[in-house]
Enzyme design. Structure first.
Site, PDB file in Angstrom:
ATOM      1  N   SER A 190      43.094 -51.515 -76.745  1.00 56.79           N
ATOM      2  CA  SER A 190      42.239 -50.524 -76.081  1.00 56.79           C
ATOM      3  C   SER A 190      41.630 -49.541 -77.069  1.00 56.79           C
ATOM      4  CB  SER A 190      43.059 -49.724 -75.078  1.00 56.79           C
ATOM      5  OG  SER A 190      43.163 -50.441 -73.900  1.00 56.79           O
ATOM      6  N   GLY A 191      40.379 -49.219 -76.845  1.00 57.64           N
ATOM      7  CA  GLY A 191      39.695 -48.250 -77.708  1.00 57.64           C
ATOM      8  C   GLY A 191      39.094 -48.889 -78.937  1.00 57.64           C
ATOM      9  N   GLY A 231      47.126 -52.486 -76.228  1.00 55.05           N
ATOM     10  CA  GLY A 231      47.223 -52.084 -77.638  1.00 55.05           C
ATOM     11  C   GLY A 231      45.891 -52.206 -78.345  1.00 55.05           C
ATOM     12  N   ASP A 254      34.577 -44.842 -69.771  1.00 52.76           N
ATOM     13  CA  ASP A 254      35.806 -44.917 -70.581  1.00 52.76           C
ATOM     14  C   ASP A 254      35.451 -44.821 -72.073  1.00 52.76           C
ATOM     15  OD1 ASP A 254      38.410 -45.208 -71.295  1.00 52.76           O
ATOM     16  OD2 ASP A 254      38.556 -47.349 -70.812  1.00 52.76           O
TER      17      ASP A 254
HETATM   18  C1  4AZ Z   1      45.136 -52.637 -71.870  1.00 53.23           C
HETATM   19  O1  4AZ Z   1      46.073 -52.484 -71.081  1.00 53.23           O
HETATM   20  C2  4AZ Z   1      44.238 -53.827 -71.727  1.00 53.23           C
HETATM   21  N1  4AZ Z   1      42.349 -58.392 -71.234  1.00 53.23           N
HETATM   22  C3  4AZ Z   1      43.178 -53.967 -72.593  1.00 53.23           C
HETATM   23  C4  4AZ Z   1      42.359 -55.078 -72.451  1.00 53.23           C
HETATM   24  C5  4AZ Z   1      42.587 -55.992 -71.478  1.00 53.23           C
HETATM   25  C6  4AZ Z   1      43.647 -55.856 -70.611  1.00 53.23           C
HETATM   26  C7  4AZ Z   1      44.491 -54.755 -70.746  1.00 53.23           C
HETATM   27  C8  4AZ Z   1      41.675 -57.166 -71.355  1.00 53.23           C
HETATM   28  O2  4AZ Z   1      44.949 -51.829 -72.781  1.00 53.23           O
END
Ligand code: 4AZ
Length: 833
Positions: free
Chosen positions: A783-784, A781, A687
């Site tokens: 993420s990345g 949100g 990822d």
């Molecule tokens: C998401 O959906 C997400 N608790 C990112 C991190 C985590 C869970 C979901 C970790 O982008």
């Protein structure tokens, strides 16, 4: 005839006289208010008198220039001009704007209709006759349908020969009033045509007769296209070429673009009926860009249909790559806005591969045979099928298939995206990985069936076949990994991932630090920057040259040293001093830390605290996080870009040097997005993605925008490291509002076996971080975004993880899962340098 000056003087004298009389009349009106009719008559008489005074044209002109008249005339002229301009705008802009075109490309097969060579020429009578007939039928279908009012025309673009019939490619245009809804949807257009064929189906065939035209219902495909696809492909376009491979196996050169001057160019390839086309690209020069405006898209059809994309080339090609169609047609669609346009390659007609063989594997440990994906080393087409039957010499032997970059796993609920396998009636899905695996079949004579199942052309694979002893798969003193590989027993629990899936490193007791005796300390403790033995023996001679492995730092010269975290630690460790080169990273300016204002799990950050943190906005909305790697590269998670529109860089912007949403110091446009080629959307393995900016961010942003340090493969995080996750994501699972200030939360890195205890299968490319209570965590949100770790108080910050996934947010004992960045160091450098 007087001079112009005299004329003017006369005129002004006349004006004066008239003005005096007008003044008198106004005075009259003011005293004779009660007799309006009388006054009007008087005014009219005076007006007539004043009109009579100037003689001829000059007088008239002078009169016209009289101030109130002039104003009236100007007003009238302005009115007329406005009316004319408005009418023109209405006719040429608004009317045209309020009707927009909806364009479609489609194809279907006419069964049992003889193809004649004249159909290849669009100018021939035969083509025109046939095209008119088909056009008439298609038009009839749509003129009788619910979208009849919007239907404009059908244009038959190509007739090619397809198994005992004719393959028809066509364009369709609808005119849709802008404000009218619903517009013409892609699905509706397809359904209308299919329904018409369906109602005309008789008996049990798939061929329906539409006004005598035998249409194969299974072959109908209609896709919405852009207006530019239509205009650049149809009559009047500057660059549409047709080429034929009439003899099987004879390569037809394709070196036609050195003189091509336009932006879009299309080459339609057709091969002898019943054959497939193999396209070979030997050289392709292209400026790496957004993969939309600059790309070579290869279609498995003669029109640019989204559902028929075989492959897209957006990076320069210097070695040779080849790909195969699923029928005897192919379209090369070049779109290049920048730089030189050079393409060299060829195409040929090839026979469909009969992929079926009987393989006898010999006893003994040697490799007996190889199996290859169809058309190897060409990319795998979206449709293919192979069956291999194996036979070993006795019932104690099974069959082992060793793949280089591919793994078979039992099929779950999801479809197989990269190959469907049936092994003795059990179904498996294939996927790509960055290491070798061995698939072991506990049967002496298994049947293995393979079917292509990718949406586009996929990477080819190859496997070595051998037999193995079912009761003892690995040799003496060896251990069987879950990847099917055999590794030496002594490598179990040595801290190194010898199995490639860490199956040699699970159920290991936590390595204890034994500092006495003659045995060397456990490799995990050696030269990790922490003195574990009281006599410090685990941290001596760390810069001496040693054999290379994943846990040893490799200097630019190629030699390796024991010290794990040698990069940019302020000490010259490598002889060539390369470990302290390119170290302008990971040092935020000294910032004044804020008070302890707690937000769920995190606290507000301070301006400049995380200068590598970027916020990625999709279509103007905050969508993901990212980290700055250099002046023109960011790093993020592949899953942020995994859907069709999400992978288009034109929708994205990166907000840099930002603490509060909306107050970025710099907003950068994205030039291209590189998603890891092994990214698996089901498991979130690999990822990781890179984003190249259109322009480097200004260096003047200096302290507030800075790169994070990239960890070398050997980099290890110990308990003394401090790790923080940052982002503008939700502050809890139930949260409905995103925070505006960048949040930060300190988290601890879990051992891989603890991570597996929580989640079961996590790959070596993943790492878990959190706190046991779950109170501090990443969420949707984030993420990345970065998981940044610092080895000491003043040390540099390294990007250890990328926010990837997790079970909910902030749940006890369910930590966040991050992409383990040091597994991708060379992949990253290969792309950004
Ligand atoms: C998401 O959906 C997400 N608790 C990112 C991190 C985590 C869970 C979901 C970790 O982008």
């Amino acid at each position: 005839m007087g001079t112009e000056r005299e004329d003017n003087q006369q005129a002004s004298a006349v004006d004066d006289g008239a003005a005096q009389q007008d003044a008198a009349s106004i005075a009259d009106v003011s005293v004779e208010v009660a007799t309006v009719d009388h006054t009007l008559q008087k005014l009219y008489r005076k007006y007539r008198k004043t009109r009579r005074k100037p003689k001829g044209l000059k007088r008239l002109w002078a009169h016209l220039l009289n101030v109130p008249h002039l104003a009236l005339i100007i007003a009238a002229v302005v009115f007329v001009v406005v009316v004319i301009v408005w009418s023109l705008l209405w006719v040429f802009i608004f009317r045209r704007e309020s009707n927009s075109g909806a364009y479609f490309a489609g194809m279907f097969r006419l069964a049992n209709v003889e193809f004649i060579p004249e159909y290849r020429q669009a100018e021939s009578h035969e083509f025109v006759y046939m095209a008119n007939k088909i056009q008439h039928v298609v038009s009839n279908v749509y003129k009788m349908s619910s979208v009849a009012r919007l239907y404009k025309q059908t244009v038959i673009s190509d007739l090619s020969n397809s198994d005992s019939g004719i393959l028809v490619h066509f364009w369709m245009v609808f005119v849709v009033p802008r404000l009218k809804s619903p517009a013409v949807c892609e699905e509706c257009v397809g359904v209308i045509f299919r329904d018409s064929v369906h109602t005309s189906l008789r008996n049990r065939t798939s061929v329906g007769y539409l006004l005598g035209l035998p249409v194969d219902i299974d072959s109908i495909l209609i896709n919405a296209v852009q207006r530019s696809d239509y205009t650049s492909n149809t009559a009047g376009s500057q660059c549409v070429d047709k080429m034929y491979a009439n003899l099987p196996g004879v390569k037809v050169p394709l070196n036609i673009f050195s003189s091509w001057g336009g932006v879009s160019c299309h080459v339609k390839l057709t091969a002898v009926p019943g054959s497939l086309i193999r396209l070979t690209v030997n050289l392709f020069l292209i400026e790496p860009s957004d993969c939309v405006n600059d790309a070579l898209t290869v279609y498995d059809a003669l029109l640019p249909m989204r559902g028929r994309i075989l492959h897209r080339l957006c990076e320069p090609v210097s070695g040779s790559i080849s790909l195969v169609s699923t029928s005897n047609v192919m379209l090369l669609s070049f779109r290049m806005t920048k730089g030189n346009k050079t393409f060299r390659g060829n195409f040929e007609a090839i026979a469909a591969e009969i992929c079926m063989s009987q393989i006898e594997t010999q006893s003994g440990s040697g490799i007996s045979a190889q199996i290859y994906s169809p058309f190897y080393p060409s990319l795998l087409p979206p449709q293919c099928s192979c069956t291999w039957r194996f036979e070993t010499s006795n019932s104690a032997l099974g069959v082992a298939l060793q793949f280089q970059n591919y793994v078979l796993k039992p099929k779950g609920m999801k479809a197989c995206d990269h190959g469907w396998w049936k092994v003795n009636e059990v179904i498996f899905c294939g996927s790509y990985v960055g290491h070798s695996t061995v698939f072991r079949i506990y049967d002496r004579s298994p049947e293995v069936e393979f079917r292509c199942s990718s949406r586009h052309a996929a990477l080819p694979f190859q496997a070595s076949c051998s037999s193995y002893n079912i009761s003892q798969p690995c040799a003496e003193n060896h251990f069987l990994c879950s990847t099917g590989l055999c590794v030496e027993k002594k490598r179990r629990c040595d801290g190194l991932d010898d199995c490639q899936d860490e199956s040699d490193e699970v159920f290991c007791s936590r390595p204890t630090m034994k500092c006495g005796g003659n045995r060397p300390p456990h490799p995990l403790f050696v030269c990790n920057g922490e003195t574990d033995c009281t006599d410090g023996r685990d941290e001596i001679n760390c810069t001496q040259e040693t054999t290379c492995s994943a846990i040893r730092y490799q200097c630019r010269s190629g030699s390796c040293i024991l010290k794990k975290n040698a990069k940019c630690d302020g000490v010259h460790d490598c002889e060539d001093r390369s470990d302290e080169m390119d170290c302008a990273c990971g040092l935020p300016p000294t910032v004044k830390k804020d008070g302890p204002e707690r937000i769920v799990g995190g606290v507000n950050s301070v301006e400049g605290e995380w200068p590598w943190q970027a916020s990625l906005h999709f279509s103007g909305n905050m969508y993901c996080g990212a980290s700055v790697l250099s002046s023109d590269w960011l790093i993020s998670a592949a899953h942020c870009f995994s859907k069709e529109r999400l992978s288009d860089p034109r929708y994205w912007t990166a907000h840099l040097g930002m603490l509060t949403q909306g107050s970025a110091k710099h907003v950068a446009e994205i030039q291209r997005i590189v998603v890891h080629e092994y990214y698996n959307a089901y498991t979130f393995d690999y990822d990781i993605a890179l984003l190249q900016l259109k322009k480097p961010w200004p260096t003047s942003l200096g302290p507030l925008v800075q790169p994070v340090c990239l960890p070398p493969t050997s980099h290890t995080v110990t308990d003394s490291h401090r790790c923080w996750v940052t982002g503008w994501g939700y502050r809890s699972e139930e949260d409905k509002v995103l925070p505006s200030v960048l949040q930060k939360a300190e988290v601890s890195i879990l051992s891989q076996s603890d991570c597996k205890k929580r989640y079961g299968p996590v790959s070596p490319r993943m790492l878990c971080a959190g706190v046991p209570s779950g109170e501090r965590d990443a969420c949707r949100g984030d993420s990345g975004g970065p998981l940044s770790c610092q080895s000491s108080d003043r040390g540099r910050w390294f990007l250890i993880g990328i926010v990837s996934w997790g079970a909910g947010c902030g749940r006890p004992n369910l930590p966040g899962v991050y992409t383990r960045v040091n597994k991708f160091t060379s992949w990253i450098y290969n792309h950004i340098s």
